[in-house]
Scaffold this motif. Structure first.
Motif, PDB file in Angstrom:
ATOM      1  N   LEU A   1       0.693  -1.239  -0.109  1.00 12.68           N
ATOM      2  CA  LEU A   1      -0.071  -0.014   0.111  1.00 12.68           C
ATOM      3  C   LEU A   1       0.713   1.123  -0.148  1.00 12.68           C
ATOM      4  O   LEU A   1       0.453   2.268   0.188  1.00 12.68           O
ATOM      5  N   GLU A   2       2.411   1.156  -0.025  1.00 13.01           N
ATOM      6  CA  GLU A   2       2.940   2.100  -0.163  1.00 13.01           C
ATOM      7  C   GLU A   2       2.853   3.283   0.909  1.00 13.01           C
ATOM      8  O   GLU A   2       2.619   4.308   0.819  1.00 13.01           O
ATOM      9  N   LEU A   3       2.946   2.727   2.187  1.00 10.60           N
ATOM     10  CA  LEU A   3       2.723   3.515   3.343  1.00 10.60           C
ATOM     11  C   LEU A   3       3.921   4.077   3.862  1.00 10.60           C
ATOM     12  O   LEU A   3       4.949   3.701   4.040  1.00 10.60           O
ATOM     13  N   PRO A   4       3.986   5.427   4.040  1.00 10.85           N
ATOM     14  CA  PRO A   4       5.130   6.173   4.646  1.00 10.85           C
ATOM     15  C   PRO A   4       5.515   6.221   6.165  1.00 10.85           C
ATOM     16  O   PRO A   4       4.255   5.464   6.822  1.00 10.85           O
TER      17      PRO A   4
ATOM     18  N   VAL B   1       2.657   5.726   9.744  1.00 11.45           N
ATOM     19  CA  VAL B   1       1.479   5.007   9.272  1.00 11.45           C
ATOM     20  C   VAL B   1       2.018   3.630   9.458  1.00 11.45           C
ATOM     21  O   VAL B   1       2.885   3.066   9.301  1.00 11.45           O
TER      22      VAL B   1
END
Lengths: 245, 245
Positions: free
Chosen positions: A146-149, A152
């Protein structure tokens, strides 16, 4: 008993859905209801990702191992989110911190209150839902998909959709074992109540499985807590910037 | 929009109650609705304490500093609870562990889902509620007042009762800022949306306070996260047996 309370009391998890996706308006209605829940000091320390991309759903299903993570009306993933606050604080040049247990609790509570409103809203529309805690089987992989930074953390998912099964309601612990008055009462003082509950749960499993399974509630949860599961959650949560020392 | 969703969307916190306590049947109805929420792997890792004792309410009010913690229809305190499972595992001679981040998350989510069902049930009966996160101002003292054993953490309270004010609804972040699709979208890509929201919140505060207060949402939450609040939560949670190394 009013109809809302009847709806709440009739909750059952749905794990099989018709092949029919939720439209945009329904998703917006559900998320708006979710957002209406209380939030700690107005901080709104959560986000929700709707996953519609087939490859991503398939990858998340592999983590969860549950087929309904792929086949449903809509898949929501609930996140603790302090990235939003960090980015805004950078613009203003005022550094903030979220690395203590307090912020992990606040983010988890905020996300969970929103998710439960979404669950209730969905069920009020005749949809079925199931929480997907098993995304925590590999939190690092969920972050990648989900390409979470930083800031998060993906807490859990929820599938929603048009039910293709009726589901079955699972009896909860007796009221007396969960609700205490003024001081905490140990479960050891409620042995008879829990024993009777265990016997009912054993009978429930036995009936459902035609005798193949007959464990009590106590057996089931102790069996689960004996296993050292999801130990990597510690490191991933820290990598995302939480629970610093 | 159906009536349940209307109820959810109309939530507002109530901080002033009529001098009328909830009767036992109402409390049981609310707790039963709470228990009907989903629970992670059926573990039911939470308990609820109803506080009716005047001295205890007064002591909890001192921690929270909010008068409505003392004056309400009923005060609920929501706990993570693994003491129940530990006691049962001792009887069976099968040691369990709950000292990893995973179990803190599970207990927090379980308690929060139950609490939100209780909130919705209460509002459906015409009652008002307010979450009391400020019990975490002194978690150790709450543990002392409610005589909580190891394995139990008091997360937050909730007051419920017959409203003596109408409350006001606080606008949430725009849908686009909370709901993402397939990948996480940074708030920096939504600057205009958040700026407009900030302007509306500033106007809301200004109107409510007759110009004495006009901070934006961003100002408010960054101001809060800049303060190093509730640092003792780390140690108390560890003392209760969670987040071990």
């Amino acid at each position: 008993m009013n109809q809302v309370i009847e709806l709440l009391n009739n909750h059952r998890s749905i794990r099989k859905f018709q092949d029919r996706t939720l439209d945009r308006e329904t998703v917006r209605t559900l998320v708006t209801a979710a957002q209406s829940a209380s939030t700690s000091s107005y901080v709104q320390a959560y986000s929700i990702i709707g996953v519609t991309d087939k490859d991503k759903k398939s990858a998340l299903r592999e983590i969860s191992t549950q087929s309904y993570v792929e086949h449903n009306g809509h898949l929501f993933v609930f996140l603790i989110d302090y990235n939003r606050h960090v980015e805004l604080s950078k613009e203003k040049g005022e550094p903030i911190a979220f690395d203590k247990t307090e912020q992990l609790i606040v983010g988890t509570v905020d996300a969970a209150l929103a998710s439960q409103n979404l669950a209730v809203a969905a069920e009020s529309m005749g949809l079925g839902i199931c929480y997907i805690g098993s995304l925590r089987n590999d939190m690092a992989k969920v972050i990648e998909i989900l390409e979470l930074p930083k800031g998060v953390v993906p807490l859990f998912g929820m599938v929603a959709g048009y039910p293709d099964q009726s589901g079955s309601k699972k009896e909860r612990l007796p009221f007396e074992a969960v609700y205490h008055e003024n001081t905490y009462q140990s479960v050891t003082e409620l042995k008879d109540v829990v024993d009777e509950y265990d016997a009912r749960i054993s009978a429930y499993y036995s009936e459902r499985s035609e005798g193949e399974r007959s464990d009590t509630w106590s057996d089931q949860v102790i069996g689960m807590l004996k296993q050292k599961q999801r130990l990597d959650v510690d490191d991933v949560v820290k990598d995302q910037g939480f629970l610093g020392q």
